[in-house]
Design a protein around this motif. Structure first.
Motif, PDB file in Angstrom:
ATOM      1  N   UNK A  55       0.838  -1.202   0.000  1.00  0.00           N
ATOM      2  CA  UNK A  55       0.000   0.000   0.000  1.00  0.00           C
ATOM      3  C   UNK A  55       0.876   1.256   0.000  1.00  0.00           C
ATOM      4  N   UNK A  56       1.927   1.254   0.811  1.00  0.00           N
ATOM      5  CA  UNK A  56       2.846   2.397   0.852  1.00  0.00           C
ATOM      6  C   UNK A  56       3.531   2.586  -0.499  1.00  0.00           C
ATOM      7  N   UNK A  57       4.005   1.476  -1.087  1.00  0.00           N
ATOM      8  CA  UNK A  57       4.679   1.560  -2.386  1.00  0.00           C
ATOM      9  C   UNK A  57       3.738   2.088  -3.464  1.00  0.00           C
ATOM     10  N   UNK A  58       2.476   1.647  -3.455  1.00  0.00           N
ATOM     11  CA  UNK A  58       1.497   2.131  -4.434  1.00  0.00           C
ATOM     12  C   UNK A  58       1.256   3.630  -4.269  1.00  0.00           C
ATOM     13  N   UNK A  59       1.154   4.078  -3.033  1.00  0.00           N
ATOM     14  CA  UNK A  59       0.961   5.514  -2.784  1.00  0.00           C
ATOM     15  C   UNK A  59       2.168   6.317  -3.270  1.00  0.00           C
ATOM     16  N   UNK A  60       3.369   5.774  -3.057  1.00  0.00           N
ATOM     17  CA  UNK A  60       4.584   6.461  -3.517  1.00  0.00           C
ATOM     18  C   UNK A  60       4.632   6.537  -5.043  1.00  0.00           C
ATOM     19  N   UNK A  61       4.222   5.469  -5.726  1.00  0.00           N
ATOM     20  CA  UNK A  61       4.197   5.478  -7.190  1.00  0.00           C
ATOM     21  C   UNK A  61       3.187   6.512  -7.681  1.00  0.00           C
ATOM     22  N   UNK A  62       2.023   6.592  -7.061  1.00  0.00           N
ATOM     23  CA  UNK A  62       1.025   7.596  -7.460  1.00  0.00           C
ATOM     24  C   UNK A  62       1.554   9.010  -7.229  1.00  0.00           C
ATOM     25  N   UNK A  63       2.274   9.209  -6.138  1.00  0.00           N
ATOM     26  CA  UNK A  63       2.893  10.516  -5.871  1.00  0.00           C
ATOM     27  C   UNK A  63       3.955  10.826  -6.936  1.00  0.00           C
ATOM     28  N   UNK A  64       4.744   9.839  -7.288  1.00  0.00           N
ATOM     29  CA  UNK A  64       5.790  10.001  -8.296  1.00  0.00           C
ATOM     30  C   UNK A  64       5.188  10.341  -9.655  1.00  0.00           C
ATOM     31  N   UNK A  65       4.034   9.757  -9.954  1.00  0.00           N
ATOM     32  CA  UNK A  65       3.343   9.964 -11.232  1.00  0.00           C
ATOM     33  C   UNK A  65       3.035  11.439 -11.496  1.00  0.00           C
ATOM     34  N   UNK A  66       2.950  12.241 -10.437  1.00  0.00           N
ATOM     35  CA  UNK A  66       2.662  13.677 -10.586  1.00  0.00           C
ATOM     36  C   UNK A  66       3.802  14.405 -11.285  1.00  0.00           C
ATOM     37  N   UNK A 112       4.598  -7.777 -12.110  1.00  0.00           N
ATOM     38  CA  UNK A 112       4.676  -6.448 -12.724  1.00  0.00           C
ATOM     39  C   UNK A 112       5.371  -5.518 -11.743  1.00  0.00           C
ATOM     40  N   UNK A 113       6.218  -4.666 -12.285  1.00  0.00           N
ATOM     41  CA  UNK A 113       6.964  -3.715 -11.462  1.00  0.00           C
ATOM     42  C   UNK A 113       6.762  -2.327 -12.047  1.00  0.00           C
ATOM     43  N   UNK A 114       6.362  -1.376 -11.218  1.00  0.00           N
ATOM     44  CA  UNK A 114       6.187  -0.003 -11.674  1.00  0.00           C
ATOM     45  C   UNK A 114       7.334   0.845 -11.139  1.00  0.00           C
ATOM     46  N   UNK A 115       8.016   1.544 -12.055  1.00  0.00           N
ATOM     47  CA  UNK A 115       9.130   2.409 -11.673  1.00  0.00           C
ATOM     48  C   UNK A 115       9.090   3.682 -12.502  1.00  0.00           C
ATOM     49  N   UNK A 116       9.747   4.690 -11.991  1.00  0.00           N
ATOM     50  CA  UNK A 116       9.908   5.946 -12.704  1.00  0.00           C
ATOM     51  C   UNK A 116      11.155   6.639 -12.181  1.00  0.00           C
ATOM     52  N   UNK A 117      11.597   7.653 -12.887  1.00  0.00           N
ATOM     53  CA  UNK A 117      12.759   8.414 -12.434  1.00  0.00           C
ATOM     54  C   UNK A 117      12.452   8.976 -11.049  1.00  0.00           C
ATOM     55  N   UNK A 118      13.336   8.718 -10.105  1.00  0.00           N
ATOM     56  CA  UNK A 118      13.148   9.173  -8.732  1.00  0.00           C
ATOM     57  C   UNK A 118      12.562   8.122  -7.803  1.00  0.00           C
ATOM     58  N   UNK A 119      12.139   6.986  -8.351  1.00  0.00           N
ATOM     59  CA  UNK A 119      11.570   5.921  -7.513  1.00  0.00           C
ATOM     60  C   UNK A 119      12.661   5.291  -6.653  1.00  0.00           C
ATOM     61  N   UNK A 120      12.344   5.078  -5.397  1.00  0.00           N
ATOM     62  CA  UNK A 120      13.251   4.372  -4.501  1.00  0.00           C
ATOM     63  C   UNK A 120      13.028   2.883  -4.711  1.00  0.00           C
ATOM     64  N   UNK A 121      14.101   2.125  -4.861  1.00  0.00           N
ATOM     65  CA  UNK A 121      14.006   0.688  -5.131  1.00  0.00           C
ATOM     66  C   UNK A 121      14.887  -0.082  -4.157  1.00  0.00           C
TER      67      UNK A 121
END
Length: 154
Positions: A55-66, A112-121
């Motif tokens: 849940x935390x990771x999903x919220x972080x990805x949604x925040x990153x999507x902005x 499935x793995x969701x990543x973007x520039x700035x994502x913590x992995x």
């Protein structure tokens, strides 16, 4: 993030070598209110369940999507068994009936793995001990390279 004392405690906690002083330090870090997501995005967190972590990771990805594009990487699963890989085999089996979507049953590897520039992995299994790509190592995605002509791994 740049807190060596906390990092050292986390390492000792991971190996079961923590001390009473480590426990006391961790108790000073317990949150009694829910901070904003902006505050938590770059923070190291110890969560009690995989569900809370997801849940935390999903919220972080949604925040990153902005601020950046988020890529979805889909796993390519294969077996070294003819029943799965030989298209001419009449007994060819459906790999999806044997591969679980539960990351606890796939060595920590999601389908499935969701990543973007700035994502913590975080690396979730030992990939290359010599190069220090080991379970628990964290990093930040700084670049994504697309190779649309590459064949999936065999």
């Amino acid at each position: 993030k740049d807190d060596k004392a906390f990092t050292d405690v986390c390492h000792r906690l991971r190996t079961g070598d923590h001390t009473p002083a480590d426990t006391a330090l961790l108790k000073t870090r317990v949150l009694t209110t829910t901070p904003s997501l902006e505050h938590l995005v770059g923070s190291m967190m110890i969560l009690t369940t995989n569900k809370a972590c997801a849940a935390h990771n999903s919220a972080c990805i949604e925040h990153l999507r902005k601020n950046t594009d988020v890529e979805t990487i889909v796993a390519h699963d294969c077996f070294s068994n003819e029943a799965f890989n030989d298209p001419s085999n009449p007994e060819k089996k459906n790999i999806k009936t044997y591969i679980s979507d539960d990351i606890n049953k796939t060595g920590g590897l999601p389908t499935k793995l969701q990543v973007g520039i700035g994502a913590k992995v975080m690396v979730r299994s030992n990939l290359d001990v010599q190069d220090k790509l080991v379970n628990g190592v964290c990093g930040v995605v700084t670049h994504i390279e697309h190779n649309h002509n590459a064949a999936p791994p065999a």
